[in-house]
Design an enzyme around this catalytic site. Structure first.
Site, PDB file in Angstrom:
ATOM      1  CB  SER A 113       7.262  43.889  54.723  1.00 20.04           C
ATOM      2  OG  SER A 113       8.235  43.875  55.740  1.00 20.04           O
ATOM      3  CG  HIS A 118      12.752  47.595  69.281  1.00 22.62           C
ATOM      4  ND1 HIS A 118      11.796  48.570  69.452  1.00 22.62           N
ATOM      5  CD2 HIS A 118      12.126  46.558  68.675  1.00 22.62           C
ATOM      6  CE1 HIS A 118      10.638  48.142  68.975  1.00 22.62           C
ATOM      7  NE2 HIS A 118      10.811  46.930  68.493  1.00 22.62           N
ATOM      8  CB  CYS A 141       2.645  38.518  53.720  1.00 24.15           C
ATOM      9  SG  CYS A 141       1.346  37.365  53.252  1.00 24.15           S
TER      10      CYS A 141
END
EC number: 4.1.1.50
Length: 264
Positions: A113, A118, A141
């Protein structure tokens, strides 16, 4: 519950959770607005955000390969964490459609991963409204959905509005060679939220099931003006001013929730 899918080789599905969290406040003077931004920058600096994402890594049982973080001038911060591949055998609780754990009940695991966050503090030039936005992306994944991190992350921020997107891309094959474009049941992102969260928010879904796209918007139900005031505004507003500010803040929240400008 359906039996687990038996795969040929590695699970190649990519599952991405993206969500935006908004916190709104009103400050009476430019000085107080700037003080709010400075407060947010200190409260959610790169170090604090790194700790939050590290907790997520612990929840999903992954290993950190690299952390990149940065505080920005005059405001904002970013953190990106790269996580190692770690093959696991999932338990039923890790793949079922249900809320993920909080930090004191770490259950889930992850193959590989990246996680990014942000922050974007913003000030209205006229109305005294300040908005703090956090953008978080968790991409995995493997067998575990990043939706298992959603429950914890929502509890880490004071969120007035939340928008959540989840999508599954790619395909994996079973042992007979058949393609599978999603490997877990999902009806709604709401099923991954705890009951206290669902009861606190107005929730709206826009899902495109055939494309494995899921979208949920959340607006805080209870409105108490004092929770939105910062600086001198906490003491100096008259009853008439409080009514005006209430209307102004609610208008701001609705515009963000519906993602469009609305008549005053």
């Amino acid at each position: 519950m359906k039996s687990k899918l038996k795969l040929h080789g590695f699970n190649n599905l990519t599952k991405t959770l993206s969500f935006n969290i908004y916190d709104i406040c009103y400050a009476e003077s430019p000085q107080d607005l700037q003080a709010y931004v400075e407060y947010i920058n200190q409260e959610y600096d790169a170090e604090r955000l790194t700790q939050i994402l590290t907790d997520v890594v612990d929840i999903i049982g992954a290993n950190i390969l690299n952390i990149a973080r940065q505080d920005y001038e005059p405001q904002g911060a970013s953190v990106t964490i790269l996580i190692s591949e770690q093959p696991v055998t999932p338990t039923d609780s890790q793949i079922e459609e249900s809320p993920g754990p909080l930090p004191d009940t770490i259950l889930a695991h992850l193959d590989k991963s990246h996680i990014t966050v942000h922050t974007y503090p913003e000030i209205h030039p006229v109305d005294g409204i300040a908005t703090f936005r956090v953008d978080i992306d968790v991409s995995t994944c493997g067998v575990i959905s990043p939706l298992k991190a959603l429950n914890y992350l929502i509890h880490q921020f004071d969120s007035d509005i939340v928008t959540v997107d989840y999508r599954v891309r790619g395909f994996t094959r079973d042992i007979e060679g058949k393609k599978h474009f999603i490997d877990h049941e999902i009806n709604s992102i709401q099923n991954y939220l705890s009951e206290d969260t669902k009861s606190a928010y107005q929730l709206t879904d826009v899902n495109v099931y055939q494309e494995n796209l899921f979208h949920t918007k959340m607006l805080l139900k209870d409105f108490e003006l004092d929770n939105y005031l910062f600086g001198d505004a906490t003491n100096n507003l008259s009853a008439e001013q409080r009514a005006q500010v209430t209307e102004r803040v609610k208008h701001e929240m609705l515009e963000i929730f519906y993602a469009r400008n609305m008549p005053a």
